[in-house]
Scaffold this active site. Structure first.
Site, PDB file in Angstrom:
ATOM      1  N   HIS A 184       0.841  -1.207   0.000  1.00  0.00           N
ATOM      2  CA  HIS A 184       0.000   0.000   0.000  1.00  0.00           C
ATOM      3  C   HIS A 184       0.875   1.256   0.000  1.00  0.00           C
ATOM      4  CE1 HIS A 184      -3.710   2.298   1.237  1.00  0.00           C
ATOM      5  NE2 HIS A 184      -2.772   3.125   1.665  1.00  0.00           N
ATOM      6  N   GLU A 185       1.785   1.331   0.961  1.00  0.00           N
ATOM      7  CA  GLU A 185       2.628   2.525   1.064  1.00  0.00           C
ATOM      8  C   GLU A 185       3.550   2.645  -0.139  1.00  0.00           C
ATOM      9  OE1 GLU A 185       1.711   4.682   3.023  1.00  0.00           O
ATOM     10  OE2 GLU A 185       0.467   3.417   4.303  1.00  0.00           O
ATOM     11  N   HIS A 211       1.832   4.404  -2.969  1.00  0.00           N
ATOM     12  CA  HIS A 211       1.962   5.864  -2.818  1.00  0.00           C
ATOM     13  C   HIS A 211       3.356   6.322  -3.265  1.00  0.00           C
ATOM     14  CE1 HIS A 211      -1.783   6.763  -0.847  1.00  0.00           C
ATOM     15  NE2 HIS A 211      -1.522   6.062   0.236  1.00  0.00           N
ATOM     16  N   HIS A 248       3.801   6.657  -6.903  1.00  0.00           N
ATOM     17  CA  HIS A 248       3.137   7.878  -7.372  1.00  0.00           C
ATOM     18  C   HIS A 248       4.105   9.056  -7.261  1.00  0.00           C
ATOM     19  CE1 HIS A 248      -1.165   9.859  -7.433  1.00  0.00           C
ATOM     20  NE2 HIS A 248      -0.488  10.078  -8.531  1.00  0.00           N
TER      21      HIS A 248
END
Length: 685
Positions: free
Chosen positions: A478-479, A482, A485
């Site tokens: 999940h992290e 990010h 991105h």
């Protein structure tokens, strides 16, 4: 000379953590604010006609060093804080807020921006430039540029108060968490808890010069206890302590602070011409209005609740067999784990040996290479703020030649990546991605970002590496979503770069990447026993797949409850005048509650996402982004999860940051708008 005000003499001009002293921060902020104000004055005092270049672009690139220094300070205040840093934060926040207000309420500057905005048709702006112009103009209006002088002063004071009080909220939660511990001298009181976890509890005791075991409210201590402890009374006691965080009437109580924060937000919204703070926030989100958010959450609630109730009935029958007539919230994780074991013959502890942290990290690095051509090289000469932190150079692999035969380097530098995985006293709970420096293009140079991932995974012991639960595996992915991105950012302007997107779009990349954790062909590449090298057996992989939606109804209801509570806090603040925080919370979460409510506990006083973080009137974003990620991954599933053409289109979405409307960006990638049915199908079949 102040190290924070100079161009850093480090590889890639990275943060010189080893040279920064606490006493550097306040003088640096003051000096850098002065420098930034001079840059603003140069724009304002320019006697030439205002243009896109000399006004909008000049503003976008102003204050760069101040942004970097602020990022360093506030990131450390989350990941490696101290009493001294917290004191500095209390002094620095009003200064930085005042500076920000001063710019956003600078009438001469706004007049120039408005002139360019009103005459935008005469400029031949590309899509990104148009977005920058629109966002700059709106940003000023939403910060009070159209207000009269008296109201500007009111708004400035409100902003400063909000800044300080939200900081205080977070400090109270951290102090309340750190203040509690439970000393257990006897091992038999911890029956059911796996040996590896007991080892952690024993190490914690040793650090405090105590015999036996120490339990804390930090996640790596709290979650295993609630999941495995057979001692129901102990589960009740620790759950009660956790539920009383900043809700016990003591020094770190947040109940009055919640009311103060919400009143200030409401005042801010009304001053700017909005009915509620949620209306103010949602104007700048994909969802657009509180009504649309409430409708969206209620639609999911209607669909999910029957599944959730059925799940809880299964747990209650297990608890009944143990003589428990009325199941409580503190029983949930324990019986959910029992049921998961019975249904899928899986438990976290037997899976953990297959997920040593280093292997999981290598897997996510490998996936990034396969999808986006990225490679990661550890650097030991780049300063870091704690010995646990590791730093990587991130490169993008090239072909050596471009299509027209001209030179294209074998690899280009994309980013620095800091990873900080283990809990410490000075680190707040949870997991997050952040950046120390944004990406932008200026004077022919593509200035690359410095990105950080911070988690709270179990530390290695002298005998065992850090082993992750499967949930922690998905947390790391999940992290890292990010982080991708941020690392792949390729925009002109720093304020449209990376994760600078609409808030209900920001969770798409993170939640999207989690999907790969459930794909057998990918899992087999890295889920290997840390001692034997044995690949996770097919039947266990099958069970992981089958268990993907285990307790999905319950988890969905929980998220909907948080989302509804958040939205009601930010639309019905007047109700709080005659109610306690506890009464308000119980009222607006009752539709999603599946267990008896404990009068002694409340989650709002430690709900940092909405009272300290950026999720005010935005918590629904997690479910909103799940619709996007389910729909996006469905596209990959239909065409192959490593499909290079689709990966290339998705990479464009990631690298575009906030340069386009998110729905347009999504449609360019997918070919259509996201369908809520993709999420419902994935969650409930």
């Amino acid at each position: 000379m102040n190290i924070l005000t100079e161009k850093f003499n480090t590889p890639y001009h990275s943060a010189p953590f080893n040279q920064i002293k606490n006493e550097d921060y306040l003088p640096a902020f003051k000096e850098l604010i002065q420098n930034s104000e001079e840059e603003i004055n140069a724009i304002v005092n320019n006697t030439e006609e205002p243009t896109f270049e000399n006004t909008i672009e000049a503003l976008a690139f102003s204050g760069e060093q101040l942004d970097v220094a602020s990022n360093i300070f506030f990131n450390l205040n989350s990941a490696e804080t101290s009493d001294e840093l917290q004191q500095i934060a209390q002094e620095a926040s009003p200064i930085l807020t005042e500076y920000s207000s001063k710019i956003s309420q600078n009438e001469a500057l706004f007049n120039k921006i408005k002139k360019v905005y009103d005459e935008k048709e005469k400029y031949n702006l590309n899509e990104e430039q148009q977005m920058l112009l629109n966002e700059t103009y709106k940003g000023f209006v939403r910060s009070g540029a159209l207000l009269n002088e008296e109201d500007k002063e009111k708004l400035k004071k409100i902003s400063m108060d909000l800044s300080l009080k939200s900081l205080q909220f977070g400090q109270n939660v951290l102090a309340s968490t750190n203040n509690y511990f439970k000393h257990i001298p006897n091992k038999e009181d911890l029956a059911g808890i796996p040996e590896a976890i007991l080892e952690q509890y024993a190490e914690e005791a040793k650090e405090r010069n105590l015999d036996g075991y120490i339990l804390t409210l930090q996640y790596p201590s709290y979650i295993p206890l609630m999941t495995y402890a057979e001692n129901r009374e102990l589960r009740r006691e620790i759950a009660l302590a956790n539920g009383k965080k900043s809700f016990d009437g003591g020094e770190f109580d947040n109940q009055n602070l919640i009311k103060e924060l919400l009143n200030l937000k409401q005042q801010k919204a009304e001053l700017l011409g909005y009915t509620t703070y949620a209306d103010y926030v949602l104007e700048e989100r994909m969802a657009k209005s509180p009504t649309k958010v409430i409708d969206f959450l209620n639609k999911l609630l209607t669909k999910a609740k029957p599944y959730a109730e059925k799940e809880i009935e299964e747990l209650k029958s297990l608890a009944k067999a143990d003589g428990i007539e009325e199941m409580q919230g503190y029983d949930h994780a324990f019986y959910a784990e029992k049921l998961r074991k019975a249904k899928y013959d899986l438990n976290d502890e037997e899976l953990k040996p297959y997920f040593p942290l280093d292997q999981v990290q290598e897997a996510v690095f490998g996936l990034s290479k396969q999808l986006f051509g990225l490679t990661f090289v550890e650097r030991n000469d780049i300063p870091k703020y704690h010995e646990d932190v590791k730093v990587y150079e991130v490169f993008e692999m090239g072909s050596g030649k471009s299509e027209d035969g001209s030179h294209n380097p074998e690899k280009t530098f994309k980013s620095l990546l800091y990873v900080d995985y283990f809990p410490r006293k000075g680190k707040r709970a949870g997991a997050w991605m952040t950046s120390y420096k944004n990406q932008y293009k200026k004077e022919g140079e593509n200035s690359r970002p410095h990105i950080s991932i911070v988690c709270n995974f179990s530390k290695p012991t002298k005998d065992t590496p850090s082993l992750l639960t499967f949930q922690e595996v998905t947390t790391l992915f999940h992290e890292f979503g990010h982080a991708l991105h941020g690392m792949l950012a390729n925009t002109q302007y720093p304020n449209l770069s990376g994760t600078s997107v609409k808030w209900d779009f920001v969770e798409l990349p993170s939640q999207f990447l989690e999907n790969f954790c459930y794909e057998p062909e990918f899992l087999k590449t890295f889920a290997k026993h840390y001692k034997t090298g044995e690949v996770l057996p097919d039947e266990k992989i099958e069970k992981i797949e089958q268990s993907k939606n285990f307790m999905e109804g319950y988890q969905t209801l929980r998220q909907i409850g948080f989302g509804l509570l958040d939205m009601n806090y930010h639309t019905k603040v007047e109700e709080l005048e005659n109610k306690s925080v506890k009464e308000f919370e119980d009222n607006y979460t009752k539709a999603t509650q599946l267990y008896p409510v404990n009068p002694e506990t409340a989650m709002s006083p430690s709900f940092s996402h909405i009272f300290q973080g950026g999720y005010s009137a935005g918590y629904y974003s997690y479910k909103w982004a799940e619709v996007l990620d389910a729909d996006a991954f469905q596209y990959f599933k239909e065409n192959g999860i490593f499909n290079p053409e689709i990966a290339a289109k998705y990479k464009i979405l990631l690298s575009s940051g906030g340069t386009k409307d998110p729905m347009e960006l999504y449609k360019s990638f997918r070919g259509s708008e996201p369908k809520v049915e993709s999420l419902l199908k994935r969650a409930f079949g």
